[in-house]
Design a protein around this motif. Structure first.
Motif, PDB file in Angstrom:
ATOM      1  N   ILE A 387       0.678  -1.182  -0.017  1.00  0.00           N
ATOM      2  CA  ILE A 387       0.069   0.012   0.004  1.00  0.00           C
ATOM      3  C   ILE A 387       0.836   1.339  -0.197  1.00  0.00           C
ATOM      4  CG2 ILE A 387      -1.553   1.155   1.223  1.00  0.00           C
ATOM      5  CD1 ILE A 387      -2.965  -1.438   0.068  1.00  0.00           C
ATOM      6  N   GLY A 388       1.978   1.030   0.690  1.00  0.00           N
ATOM      7  CA  GLY A 388       2.968   2.550   0.633  1.00  0.00           C
ATOM      8  C   GLY A 388       3.951   2.030   1.706  1.00  0.00           C
ATOM      9  N   GLN A 389       4.789   3.187   2.031  1.00  0.00           N
ATOM     10  CA  GLN A 389       5.732   3.186   3.014  1.00  0.00           C
ATOM     11  C   GLN A 389       5.782   4.169   4.008  1.00  0.00           C
ATOM     12  OE1 GLN A 389       9.555   2.500   1.096  1.00  0.00           O
ATOM     13  NE2 GLN A 389      10.445   1.818   2.988  1.00  0.00           N
ATOM     14  N   VAL A 390       5.886   3.861   5.302  1.00  0.00           N
ATOM     15  CA  VAL A 390       5.911   5.125   6.343  1.00  0.00           C
ATOM     16  C   VAL A 390       6.954   6.054   6.055  1.00  0.00           C
ATOM     17  CG1 VAL A 390       5.961   5.428   8.832  1.00  0.00           C
ATOM     18  CG2 VAL A 390       4.425   3.384   7.833  1.00  0.00           C
ATOM     19  N   ALA A 391       6.842   7.040   6.215  1.00  0.00           N
ATOM     20  CA  ALA A 391       7.941   8.166   5.949  1.00  0.00           C
ATOM     21  C   ALA A 391       8.610   8.238   7.446  1.00  0.00           C
ATOM     22  CB  ALA A 391       7.541   9.529   5.437  1.00  0.00           C
ATOM     23  N   VAL A 392      10.066   8.298   7.479  1.00  0.00           N
ATOM     24  CA  VAL A 392      10.638   8.950   8.797  1.00  0.00           C
ATOM     25  C   VAL A 392      11.818   9.994   8.264  1.00  0.00           C
ATOM     26  CG1 VAL A 392      12.315   8.005  10.339  1.00  0.00           C
ATOM     27  CG2 VAL A 392      10.762   6.239   9.301  1.00  0.00           C
ATOM     28  N   ALA A 393      11.320  10.882   9.326  1.00  0.00           N
ATOM     29  CA  ALA A 393      12.107  12.294   9.125  1.00  0.00           C
ATOM     30  C   ALA A 393      13.471  12.270  10.372  1.00  0.00           C
ATOM     31  CB  ALA A 393      11.451  13.341   9.273  1.00  0.00           C
ATOM     32  N   ASN A 394      14.467  12.865   9.838  1.00  0.00           N
ATOM     33  CA  ASN A 394      15.562  13.305  10.524  1.00  0.00           C
ATOM     34  C   ASN A 394      15.719  14.759  10.590  1.00  0.00           C
ATOM     35  OD1 ASN A 394      16.717  11.032  11.823  1.00  0.00           O
ATOM     36  ND2 ASN A 394      18.255  10.667  10.286  1.00  0.00           N
ATOM     37  N   VAL A 395      16.368  15.325  11.914  1.00  0.00           N
ATOM     38  CA  VAL A 395      16.614  16.661  11.618  1.00  0.00           C
ATOM     39  C   VAL A 395      18.228  16.612  12.226  1.00  0.00           C
ATOM     40  CG1 VAL A 395      14.244  17.730  12.372  1.00  0.00           C
ATOM     41  CG2 VAL A 395      15.571  16.793  14.244  1.00  0.00           C
ATOM     42  N   ALA A 396      18.693  18.004  11.849  1.00  0.00           N
ATOM     43  CA  ALA A 396      20.120  18.038  12.489  1.00  0.00           C
ATOM     44  C   ALA A 396      20.435  18.251  13.756  1.00  0.00           C
ATOM     45  CB  ALA A 396      20.558  19.241  11.452  1.00  0.00           C
ATOM     46  N   ASN A 397      19.656  19.031  14.440  1.00  0.00           N
ATOM     47  CA  ASN A 397      19.959  19.377  15.779  1.00  0.00           C
ATOM     48  C   ASN A 397      18.529  18.969  16.539  1.00  0.00           C
ATOM     49  OD1 ASN A 397      20.569  20.291  18.425  1.00  0.00           O
ATOM     50  ND2 ASN A 397      20.176  22.652  17.762  1.00  0.00           N
ATOM     51  N   VAL A 398      18.327  18.051  17.133  1.00  0.00           N
ATOM     52  CA  VAL A 398      16.951  17.578  17.893  1.00  0.00           C
ATOM     53  C   VAL A 398      16.783  18.654  19.082  1.00  0.00           C
ATOM     54  CG1 VAL A 398      17.046  15.412  17.112  1.00  0.00           C
ATOM     55  CG2 VAL A 398      18.258  15.725  19.096  1.00  0.00           C
ATOM     56  N   GLN A 399      17.837  19.038  19.815  1.00  0.00           N
ATOM     57  CA  GLN A 399      17.637  20.075  20.964  1.00  0.00           C
ATOM     58  C   GLN A 399      16.750  21.189  20.519  1.00  0.00           C
ATOM     59  OE1 GLN A 399      17.797  19.102  23.932  1.00  0.00           O
ATOM     60  NE2 GLN A 399      18.637  17.114  23.493  1.00  0.00           N
ATOM     61  N   GLY A 400      16.941  21.547  19.210  1.00  0.00           N
ATOM     62  CA  GLY A 400      16.244  22.879  18.696  1.00  0.00           C
ATOM     63  C   GLY A 400      14.757  22.518  18.403  1.00  0.00           C
ATOM     64  N   LEU A 401      14.183  21.317  18.629  1.00  0.00           N
ATOM     65  CA  LEU A 401      12.784  20.960  18.292  1.00  0.00           C
ATOM     66  C   LEU A 401      12.033  21.608  19.664  1.00  0.00           C
ATOM     67  CD1 LEU A 401      13.008  17.370  16.995  1.00  0.00           C
ATOM     68  CD2 LEU A 401      12.688  19.184  15.719  1.00  0.00           C
ATOM     69  N   VAL A 402      10.909  22.206  19.320  1.00  0.00           N
ATOM     70  CA  VAL A 402       9.951  22.670  20.289  1.00  0.00           C
ATOM     71  C   VAL A 402       8.732  21.717  20.500  1.00  0.00           C
ATOM     72  CG1 VAL A 402       8.940  24.021  18.555  1.00  0.00           C
ATOM     73  CG2 VAL A 402       8.652  24.522  20.990  1.00  0.00           C
ATOM     74  N   SER A 403       8.503  21.160  21.483  1.00  0.00           N
ATOM     75  CA  SER A 403       7.221  20.458  21.945  1.00  0.00           C
ATOM     76  C   SER A 403       6.142  20.959  21.791  1.00  0.00           C
ATOM     77  CB  SER A 403       7.624  19.865  23.300  1.00  0.00           C
ATOM     78  OG  SER A 403       6.356  19.205  23.803  1.00  0.00           O
ATOM     79  N   VAL A 404       4.949  20.688  21.282  1.00  0.00           N
ATOM     80  CA  VAL A 404       4.118  21.242  20.887  1.00  0.00           C
ATOM     81  C   VAL A 404       2.474  20.568  21.700  1.00  0.00           C
ATOM     82  CG1 VAL A 404       4.574  22.392  18.847  1.00  0.00           C
ATOM     83  CG2 VAL A 404       3.426  20.271  18.500  1.00  0.00           C
ATOM     84  N   GLY A 405       3.140  19.449  22.286  1.00  0.00           N
ATOM     85  CA  GLY A 405       1.966  18.705  23.095  1.00  0.00           C
ATOM     86  C   GLY A 405       1.454  17.589  22.070  1.00  0.00           C
ATOM     87  N   GLY A 406       0.631  16.847  22.510  1.00  0.00           N
ATOM     88  CA  GLY A 406       0.302  15.621  21.899  1.00  0.00           C
ATOM     89  C   GLY A 406       1.487  14.608  21.279  1.00  0.00           C
ATOM     90  N   ASN A 407       2.371  14.653  22.128  1.00  0.00           N
ATOM     91  CA  ASN A 407       3.630  13.797  21.637  1.00  0.00           C
ATOM     92  C   ASN A 407       4.223  14.415  20.376  1.00  0.00           C
ATOM     93  OD1 ASN A 407       3.204  12.161  23.979  1.00  0.00           O
ATOM     94  ND2 ASN A 407       2.139  10.671  22.526  1.00  0.00           N
ATOM     95  N   ASN A 408       3.975  15.566  20.118  1.00  0.00           N
ATOM     96  CA  ASN A 408       4.482  16.119  18.916  1.00  0.00           C
ATOM     97  C   ASN A 408       5.611  17.227  19.048  1.00  0.00           C
ATOM     98  OD1 ASN A 408       2.676  14.535  17.434  1.00  0.00           O
ATOM     99  ND2 ASN A 408       1.212  16.226  17.252  1.00  0.00           N
ATOM    100  N   PHE A 409       6.272  17.394  18.012  1.00  0.00           N
ATOM    101  CA  PHE A 409       7.394  18.139  18.122  1.00  0.00           C
ATOM    102  C   PHE A 409       7.348  19.051  16.792  1.00  0.00           C
ATOM    103  CE2 PHE A 409       9.205  14.898  20.741  1.00  0.00           C
ATOM    104  CZ  PHE A 409       9.524  15.633  21.925  1.00  0.00           C
ATOM    105  N   GLN A 410       7.863  19.965  16.607  1.00  0.00           N
ATOM    106  CA  GLN A 410       7.955  21.168  15.305  1.00  0.00           C
ATOM    107  C   GLN A 410       9.311  21.702  15.509  1.00  0.00           C
ATOM    108  OE1 GLN A 410       4.770  23.949  15.100  1.00  0.00           O
ATOM    109  NE2 GLN A 410       3.143  22.322  14.623  1.00  0.00           N
ATOM    110  N   THR A 411       9.576  21.732  14.208  1.00  0.00           N
ATOM    111  CA  THR A 411      11.111  22.206  13.743  1.00  0.00           C
ATOM    112  C   THR A 411      10.863  23.882  14.142  1.00  0.00           C
ATOM    113  OG1 THR A 411      10.509  22.598  11.416  1.00  0.00           O
ATOM    114  CG2 THR A 411      11.747  20.488  12.167  1.00  0.00           C
ATOM    115  N   THR A 412      12.481  24.365  14.405  1.00  0.00           N
ATOM    116  CA  THR A 412      12.535  25.768  14.648  1.00  0.00           C
ATOM    117  C   THR A 412      13.810  25.990  13.694  1.00  0.00           C
ATOM    118  OG1 THR A 412      13.983  25.420  16.426  1.00  0.00           O
ATOM    119  CG2 THR A 412      11.644  25.769  16.850  1.00  0.00           C
ATOM    120  N   GLU A 413      14.128  27.371  13.805  1.00  0.00           N
ATOM    121  CA  GLU A 413      15.367  27.889  12.997  1.00  0.00           C
ATOM    122  C   GLU A 413      16.560  27.050  13.705  1.00  0.00           C
ATOM    123  OE1 GLU A 413      17.966  31.874  11.860  1.00  0.00           O
ATOM    124  OE2 GLU A 413      15.723  31.903  12.885  1.00  0.00           O
TER     125      GLU A 413
END
Length: 479
Positions: A387-413
Motif C-alpha cells: 500500500i505504501g511506506q511509512v516516512a521517517v524524518a531526521n533533523v540536524a539538531n534535535v535539541q532545537g525542536l519545540v514540543s507542541v503537546g500531543g507527543n509532537n514536536f515541530q522544527t525551529t530555526e
C-alpha cells in the motif's frame, strides 16, 4: 539589608525545576515521552571594588533558568500483547511525520489507529504520512502524503495464468505405468478447479502427459497433452525450437540445436576456436551418442541428449460450467528459473510443490509493516498488496525542536528543517511493528532530582524569611 530578588530568583528557578520533574513523572506512562532536565545559570555579578591584591570584589544577583534539555534517547521498545499492527516503534533515530490542517509535526509515538475511511492516524486524529504505492511499487520520489488502507475493500479474483510442478518420475517404472499430480487452479470468477496431470510412461526416458478437469467443469480443451523427455542423467530435456544450423559460427559449451532426427544436441567440449562446420554433420541417433563437428584444431563435440519434450502452447479449457471465461495457462517446466523442476530418477514417483498464480476474491483483513516501513495489506484469500511506506524524518539538531503537546514536536530555526526519507536509510532507525516505545523517564532518577529541588526551594525560602527578619530589625532601629 538583604536583596529579596536574589532569593526570589532562586524560588522561581526552583519552581521551574520542580515543574519539569513533576511533568516527567506525570508522563511516566506516556508513549515515547522524552524526559527533560532544567539547568540554571547565575545572573549578573555586581562589582563592589577590589581587594588589596587587586582581586575583584563581586556579589551575585541570583539565578535563572538557563535551559531545558530534552533527553531524546530511545525508550524501552515493548511488543504489543495483542499484536496490534497499527502500533509502531522506531528502533533508532528519526521521527514519524504527522499532519493536521496542513501543519506537519514530528513524533516518536507510534500508537496509531485506523479510521473508518482507512486513514492511518494518531490518537488525536492527525494523519500519518508516507510514500504511496502504485500497483505494488512504492514511489519515494514524491512528497509524503497521508497513508490510506483499503478498509472494506475486496480484491478481485484472478484466473490462473501460470503453473509449475515439482515431481519425480521413477526411471525404473515399466512402460504403461501412470502417475498423477493434482493442482488447484482458478477461473476468472475465482472458482477453484482440481486439475489433474496424468503421466504415462511410453518408452525409456519418455513419458506422455495429459491435463484434465473434473467431469462437467468444461466442455472442451486444447494443448492439454504432450510428452516429457529425459536425458541419461534423468534431467528433463526442455521443449526446443529448431534453430538454423550455426554455419561456421563460434559456439560455446552448452549450446543446443535440434538435429535432423529431432533430437537435442548439446555442445559438451570444444578445442580450438570452437567454430562449427559449413554443414551439419551426420548425427548419431542413439541417446548419449557423440558427434564431432569439424576435425583438427576446431573440433566441436555434440552429445545427443534425446528427443525434446513437447509442451504445445498454453493449456486451454473452454465452455466452463460456471460461466467463467475460457481458462488458459502456461506450464512453466522450470518454474521461471533455469533448472527443470521435473526429474526422472531411480526413486519412487513423487510430487512436490505445485505453485500457480490464480486466486479467488478476498476481503481486506488487516496489514503488516516491515522494518523498512513498507505496509502490506492482507486479504482473506491469502494475498497481500503493498500500500505504501511509512516516512521517517531526521533533523540536524534535535535539541532545537519545540514540543507542541500531543507527543509532537515541530522544527525551529535552531533545529533546521526535517529531511524525510525511509526507515533504515540515512541514519534513520527501523520500524518495529506491533511494538510501542515507552517513556524514557527514570523514576528513581526523578525522585532523586525531586528531593534536590525540594531542598533548594526550602533553602531559598529560608533566605527570604531571614531577609524579612533582618528587614524588620532595620525598621525597628528607626523607631
Amino acid at each position: 539589608m538583604g536583596n529579596f530578588s536574589i532569593a526570589l530568583s532562586g524560588l522561581e528557578a526552583d519552581t521551574t525545576a520542580l515543574n519539569t520533574i513533576g511533568n516527567n513523572l506525570a508522563n511516566l506512562n506516556t508513549t515515547a515521552y522524552k524526559g527533560q532536565t532544567t539547568s540554571f545559570e547565575d545572573l549578573f555579578h555586581q562589582q563592589l571594588g577590589e581587594s588589596g591584591a587587586g582581586d575583584p570584589i563581586q556579589v551575585g544577583s541570583g539565578t535563572k533558568v538557563g535551559s531545558t534539555t530534552t533527553d531524546f534517547s530511545e525508550g524501552t521498545l515493548l511488543p504489543d500483547a495483542n499484536g496490534n499492527t497499527s502500533d509502531m516503534a522506531l528502533d533508532g533515530n528519526g521521527f514519524f511525520i504527522v499532519e493536521q490542517n496542513g501543519q506537519q509535526s514530528l513524533t516518536r509515538a507510534g500508537n496509531f489507529t485506523v479510521a473508518n475511511n482507512g486513514s492511518l492516524t494518531t490518537q488525536d486524529g492527525q494523519f500519518v504520512l508516507g510514500y504511496p504505492a502504485t500497483n505494488g511499487v512504492v514511489n519515494t520520489n514524491t512528497n509524503p502524503a497521508p497513508i490510506t488502507l483499503p478498509v472494506g475493500a475486496t480484491e478481485g479474483a484472478q484466473a490462473t495464468q501460470n503453473i509449475s510442478v515439482t515431481a519425480n518420475l521413477n526411471s525404473g517404472a515399466t512402460v504403461g505405468t501412470t502417475f498423477t499430480t493434482p493442482i488447484k487452479i482458478y477461473d476468472s470468477l475465482g472458482q477453484s478447479h482440481q486439475a489433474t496431470i496424468t503421466y504415462s510412461k511410453t518408452a525409456t526416458n519418455t513419458w506422455s502427459y495429459s491435463v484434465a478437469l473434473p467431469a462437467g467443469d468444461a466442455t472442451g480443451s486444447a494443448n492439454a497433452t504432450g510428452t516429457l523427455s529425459f536425458d541419461t542423467s534423468g534431467n528433463l530435456i526442455p521443449p526446443q525450437t529448431s534453430p538454423t544450423w550455426p554455419t561456421s559460427s563460434a559456439v560455446t559449451v552448452g549450446t543446443t540445436v535440434v538435429d535432423s532426427n529431432g533430437n537435442v544436441e548439446k555442445v559438451t567440449s570444444i578445442s580450438g576456436t570452437g567454430t562449427t562446420g559449413a554443414a551439419a554433420p551426420a548425427w548419431g541417433t542413439a541417446q548419449g551418442a557423440t558427434t564431432t563437428d569439424n576435425t583438427g584444431a576446431n573440433q566441436v563435440v555434440w552429445t545427443n541428449l534425446g528427443p525434446a519434450s513437447t509442451v504445445p502452447g498454453p493449456i486451454t479449457f473452454t465452455g466452463l460450467a460456471d460461466g467463467a471465461s475460457n481458462l488458459s495457462f502456461n506450464w512453466n517446466l522450470d518454474g521461471g528459473g533455469t533448472t527443470p523442476l521435473i526429474s526422472q530418477l531411480a526413486s519412487a514417483n513423487s510430487n512436490g510443490a505445485t505453485p500457480q498464480d490464480g486466486f479467488t476474491s478476498g476481503n481486506y483483513t488487516g496489514f503488516t509493516v516491515d522494518p523498512s516501513g513498507v505496509i502490506e495489506a492482507q486479504f482473506s484469500n491469502g494475498n497481500s498488496e503493498t500500500i505504501g511506506q511509512v516516512a521517517v524524518a531526521n533533523v540536524a539538531n534535535v535539541q532545537g525542536l519545540v514540543s507542541v503537546g500531543g507527543n509532537n514536536f515541530q522544527t525551529t530555526e535552531a533545529s533546521g528543517q526535517f529531511v524525510a526519507g525511509v526507515a533504515g536509510t540515512g541514519g534513520r532507525g527501523t520500524v518495529d511493528d506491533s511494538t510501542l516505545e515507552q517513556s524514557n523517564v527514570n523514576i528513581s532518577t526523578e525522585f532523586s532530582n525531586l528531593i534536590v529541588a525540594q531542598r533548594a526551594f526550602e533553602a531559598n525560602s529560608k533566605t527570604v524569611t531571614t531577609f524579612d527578619t533582618i528587614s524588620q530589625d532595620v525598621i525597628a532601629m528607626v523607631r
